[in-house]
Design a protein around this motif. Sequence first.
Motif, PDB file in Angstrom:
ATOM      1  N   PHE A 165       0.848  -1.194   0.000  1.00  0.00           N
ATOM      2  CA  PHE A 165       0.000   0.000   0.000  1.00  0.00           C
ATOM      3  C   PHE A 165       0.887   1.248   0.000  1.00  0.00           C
ATOM      4  O   PHE A 165       1.844   1.348   0.779  1.00  0.00           O
ATOM      5  CB  PHE A 165      -0.914   0.010   1.223  1.00  0.00           C
ATOM      6  N   GLN A 166       0.533   2.198  -0.864  1.00  0.00           N
ATOM      7  CA  GLN A 166       1.321   3.420  -0.986  1.00  0.00           C
ATOM      8  C   GLN A 166       0.441   4.557  -1.494  1.00  0.00           C
ATOM      9  O   GLN A 166      -0.392   4.363  -2.390  1.00  0.00           O
ATOM     10  CB  GLN A 166       2.487   3.189  -1.945  1.00  0.00           C
ATOM     11  N   ALA A 167       0.607   5.752  -0.904  1.00  0.00           N
ATOM     12  CA  ALA A 167      -0.111   6.945  -1.367  1.00  0.00           C
ATOM     13  C   ALA A 167       0.717   7.618  -2.462  1.00  0.00           C
ATOM     14  O   ALA A 167       1.926   7.825  -2.297  1.00  0.00           O
ATOM     15  CB  ALA A 167      -0.363   7.907  -0.222  1.00  0.00           C
ATOM     16  N   ILE A 168       0.066   7.964  -3.570  1.00  0.00           N
ATOM     17  CA  ILE A 168       0.730   8.598  -4.708  1.00  0.00           C
ATOM     18  C   ILE A 168       0.206  10.027  -4.831  1.00  0.00           C
ATOM     19  O   ILE A 168      -1.004  10.241  -4.954  1.00  0.00           O
ATOM     20  CB  ILE A 168       0.474   7.826  -6.012  1.00  0.00           C
ATOM     21  N   HIS A 169       1.112  11.004  -4.792  1.00  0.00           N
ATOM     22  CA  HIS A 169       0.711  12.407  -4.926  1.00  0.00           C
ATOM     23  C   HIS A 169       1.860  13.193  -5.535  1.00  0.00           C
ATOM     24  O   HIS A 169       2.994  13.155  -5.051  1.00  0.00           O
ATOM     25  CB  HIS A 169       0.359  12.994  -3.555  1.00  0.00           C
ATOM     26  N   LEU A 170       1.556  13.897  -6.627  1.00  0.00           N
ATOM     27  CA  LEU A 170       2.537  14.766  -7.264  1.00  0.00           C
ATOM     28  C   LEU A 170       2.391  16.177  -6.725  1.00  0.00           C
ATOM     29  O   LEU A 170       1.282  16.620  -6.382  1.00  0.00           O
ATOM     30  CB  LEU A 170       2.358  14.760  -8.782  1.00  0.00           C
ATOM     31  N   GLN A 171       3.488  16.907  -6.661  1.00  0.00           N
ATOM     32  CA  GLN A 171       3.470  18.272  -6.138  1.00  0.00           C
ATOM     33  C   GLN A 171       2.515  19.144  -6.950  1.00  0.00           C
ATOM     34  O   GLN A 171       2.483  19.073  -8.174  1.00  0.00           O
ATOM     35  CB  GLN A 171       4.876  18.864  -6.151  1.00  0.00           C
ATOM     36  N   HIS A 172       1.712  19.923  -6.247  1.00  0.00           N
ATOM     37  CA  HIS A 172       0.704  20.821  -6.815  1.00  0.00           C
ATOM     38  C   HIS A 172      -0.462  20.065  -7.439  1.00  0.00           C
ATOM     39  O   HIS A 172      -1.320  20.674  -8.092  1.00  0.00           O
ATOM     40  CB  HIS A 172       1.310  21.764  -7.859  1.00  0.00           C
ATOM     41  N   SER A 173      -0.496  18.757  -7.257  1.00  0.00           N
ATOM     42  CA  SER A 173      -1.625  17.984  -7.761  1.00  0.00           C
ATOM     43  C   SER A 173      -2.721  17.929  -6.704  1.00  0.00           C
ATOM     44  O   SER A 173      -2.465  18.063  -5.504  1.00  0.00           O
ATOM     45  CB  SER A 173      -1.175  16.568  -8.125  1.00  0.00           C
ATOM     46  N   GLU A 174      -3.957  17.719  -7.157  1.00  0.00           N
ATOM     47  CA  GLU A 174      -5.087  17.577  -6.238  1.00  0.00           C
ATOM     48  C   GLU A 174      -5.483  16.123  -6.043  1.00  0.00           C
ATOM     49  O   GLU A 174      -6.481  15.822  -5.402  1.00  0.00           O
ATOM     50  CB  GLU A 174      -6.296  18.372  -6.777  1.00  0.00           C
ATOM     51  N   ASP A 175      -4.692  15.221  -6.601  1.00  0.00           N
ATOM     52  CA  ASP A 175      -5.010  13.792  -6.561  1.00  0.00           C
ATOM     53  C   ASP A 175      -4.136  13.084  -5.530  1.00  0.00           C
ATOM     54  O   ASP A 175      -2.907  13.194  -5.560  1.00  0.00           O
ATOM     55  CB  ASP A 175      -4.795  13.182  -7.950  1.00  0.00           C
TER      56      ASP A 175
END
Length: 294
Positions: free
Chosen positions: A118-128
Amino acid sequence: MSVEGQRCLCIVVLLTHTAIGSGEGPTPPPLTSASPTVKAEQNELTVSFPPLEDLYNNTPEKHFGTENNTVVTSQTGSTALLPCVIRNIGDGIVSWIRRKDYHLLTVGLTTYSSDQRFQAIHLQHSEDWTLKVKFVQKRDAGTYECQVSSHPPTSIFLRLDVIEARAEISGPTEKYLKPGSTLRLQCSVVQTTEAPAFVFWYHNSRMINYDYEFGINVTTDPAQRLSDLLIPAASVTHAGNYTCVPNNAVPASIYVHIFNGENPAAMQSSSPTFIPHLNFHLLLPLTTLHFVSR
């Protein structure tokens, strides 16, 4: 001039001086259409502030861009991606929770579960803020909560459905051929959410995808989830078990019999409906003799 007259003159002079000093003077001439218009308020500095309630009402409200109760379907062994788009999150922190046991999986980009799949994926300045589940297993199916810290916390729920892809070889589980005939087997991958990377064919325990010198031809169309095995002129050596093995699905098998002149039904000796062939010409004299002897 008398003293009283001098006193009156001084008072008149004083009043005249006071009126001129206070800005009262001769009336200026009226402005014509060509004269510039001067407004007194232009020389004044004024500052106005909107009401506080207007400032708060204009602040963008935090809300989810992903629809609540979204369903994500993934197959065993693949990677599942559960999306969670949040608009105007501000200083909020996103957490993922597995609802069936209320297990905290991630907080921000930190994984709190001992299961590192399990891992959270988030790009900088993204809302996802997507939850990634690697090597999906059947036990991963269920409801997951995407929660944003606030007062009170706000959440949406997503459901992960896990299916098991499998291979299917068209036709019966056994084939009967004569030497020199064409053997054609078609394998399809069903209940799959993604195309297989490869499909291997095995004859007994040997992988035969590249056995061109033995008359074996294998063609695979991953986009269509299909793989064909063709032997133009089958021989006795081609008899045996054939297994279709996609990289991401449960394999399927079929047994091929190559007979040379004998009745193929005789090969199904394990069938409960099998009746051996009887020579009625030999049995007839015995039956006649039996009746005569009585």
